[in-house]
Write a protein that holds these residues in place. Sequence first.
Motif, PDB file in Angstrom:
ATOM      1  N   SER A  88       0.877  -1.232  -0.121  1.00 52.86           N
ATOM      2  CA  SER A  88       0.144   0.021   0.052  1.00 52.86           C
ATOM      3  C   SER A  88       0.987   1.316  -0.053  1.00 52.86           C
ATOM      4  O   SER A  88       0.391   2.349  -0.318  1.00 52.86           O
ATOM      5  CB  SER A  88      -0.862  -0.185   1.020  1.00 52.86           C
ATOM      6  OG  SER A  88      -0.234  -0.024   2.371  1.00 52.86           O
ATOM      7  N   LYS A  91       1.432   3.208  -3.453  1.00 46.21           N
ATOM      8  CA  LYS A  91       0.104   3.763  -4.058  1.00 46.21           C
ATOM      9  C   LYS A  91       0.513   5.313  -4.545  1.00 46.21           C
ATOM     10  O   LYS A  91       0.346   5.507  -5.756  1.00 46.21           O
ATOM     11  CB  LYS A  91      -1.193   3.754  -3.285  1.00 46.21           C
ATOM     12  CG  LYS A  91      -2.342   4.586  -4.064  1.00 46.21           C
ATOM     13  CD  LYS A  91      -3.696   4.103  -3.602  1.00 46.21           C
ATOM     14  CE  LYS A  91      -4.502   4.696  -4.459  1.00 46.21           C
ATOM     15  NZ  LYS A  91      -6.048   4.278  -4.121  1.00 46.21           N
ATOM     16  N   VAL A 109       3.325  -1.848  -9.793  1.00 47.95           N
ATOM     17  CA  VAL A 109       2.525  -1.859  -8.865  1.00 47.95           C
ATOM     18  C   VAL A 109       1.322  -2.227  -9.297  1.00 47.95           C
ATOM     19  O   VAL A 109       0.773  -1.762 -10.338  1.00 47.95           O
ATOM     20  CB  VAL A 109       2.476  -0.437  -8.424  1.00 47.95           C
ATOM     21  CG1 VAL A 109       1.445  -0.301  -7.120  1.00 47.95           C
ATOM     22  CG2 VAL A 109       3.727   0.069  -7.961  1.00 47.95           C
ATOM     23  N   TYR A 111      -3.336  -3.183  -8.724  1.00 48.98           N
ATOM     24  CA  TYR A 111      -4.257  -3.157  -7.577  1.00 48.98           C
ATOM     25  C   TYR A 111      -4.403  -4.607  -6.915  1.00 48.98           C
ATOM     26  O   TYR A 111      -3.861  -5.589  -7.384  1.00 48.98           O
ATOM     27  CB  TYR A 111      -5.471  -2.718  -8.259  1.00 48.98           C
ATOM     28  CG  TYR A 111      -5.718  -1.441  -8.853  1.00 48.98           C
ATOM     29  CD1 TYR A 111      -5.586  -0.451  -7.754  1.00 48.98           C
ATOM     30  CD2 TYR A 111      -5.626  -1.140 -10.211  1.00 48.98           C
ATOM     31  CE1 TYR A 111      -5.614   0.849  -8.039  1.00 48.98           C
ATOM     32  CE2 TYR A 111      -5.738   0.300 -10.533  1.00 48.98           C
ATOM     33  CZ  TYR A 111      -5.591   1.277  -9.454  1.00 48.98           C
ATOM     34  OH  TYR A 111      -5.690   2.526  -9.897  1.00 48.98           O
ATOM     35  N   VAL A 119      -3.892  -0.802  -3.509  1.00 46.23           N
ATOM     36  CA  VAL A 119      -2.628  -1.365  -4.061  1.00 46.23           C
ATOM     37  C   VAL A 119      -2.476  -2.717  -3.188  1.00 46.23           C
ATOM     38  O   VAL A 119      -2.651  -2.739  -1.993  1.00 46.23           O
ATOM     39  CB  VAL A 119      -1.436  -0.537  -4.122  1.00 46.23           C
ATOM     40  CG1 VAL A 119      -0.020  -1.328  -4.243  1.00 46.23           C
ATOM     41  CG2 VAL A 119      -1.563   0.751  -4.946  1.00 46.23           C
ATOM     42  N   TYR A 161      -1.474  -1.194 -11.951  1.00 44.69           N
ATOM     43  CA  TYR A 161      -1.873   0.292 -11.669  1.00 44.69           C
ATOM     44  C   TYR A 161      -0.630   1.129 -12.179  1.00 44.69           C
ATOM     45  O   TYR A 161      -1.061   2.284 -12.950  1.00 44.69           O
ATOM     46  CB  TYR A 161      -1.819   0.202 -10.121  1.00 44.69           C
ATOM     47  CG  TYR A 161      -1.807   1.846  -9.662  1.00 44.69           C
ATOM     48  CD1 TYR A 161      -2.884   2.739  -9.834  1.00 44.69           C
ATOM     49  CD2 TYR A 161      -0.903   2.191  -8.653  1.00 44.69           C
ATOM     50  CE1 TYR A 161      -2.829   3.852  -9.602  1.00 44.69           C
ATOM     51  CE2 TYR A 161      -0.882   3.207  -8.246  1.00 44.69           C
ATOM     52  CZ  TYR A 161      -1.978   4.295  -8.491  1.00 44.69           C
ATOM     53  OH  TYR A 161      -1.969   5.609  -8.105  1.00 44.69           O
TER      54      TYR A 161
END
Length: 168
Positions: A88, A91, A109, A111, A119, A161
């Motif tokens: 996380s 993000k 990265v 999701y 993330v 992401y």
Amino acid sequence: MKSTLYIAFASIILCSSFTLKKEYKSINAPIEKIQTTIDRDSIISYSKQYLGTPYLYAGNNPKKGFDCSGFVNYIFQHFDVTVPRSSSGYKNLGTAKKAEDFKVGDVLVFYGYRNKTIVGHVGIICEANGMHSKFIHASSGKAGSVTISDLDSEHYSKRFYKCIDVLK
């Protein structure tokens, strides 16, 4: 007479100890850190030695196992690069790169598996080829270990992401 010699001798020792301390401090003065460039291929070579290491939730030890962010953190820590310990934390880290600018050693990265706002996974590009790149990561899925996967697989491409460079 003996006391005078004793005082003179003690004074010499005392003065020389102060001089030695000053010299000692100047020898150990802080040294400026030299900026070095990290060889991206070295990151991948180092990370590949952990292929097959079991997946372990919250793991960041090659003897016990890795989770995805523990693996990425462990690899970059070896090269004195600070990255988040939790997925996380990626993000809002860095600036997203265009696919044509992906490089070996960049961090991918993703999701989360079920939630497209959080993330939930990270990996390191080991073969850069835009959205057809391959990456090394600790997978909790079928492999259940540190493995190499294709970014363009359905499982990862729909969760992608961003890609960031943590080596700048």
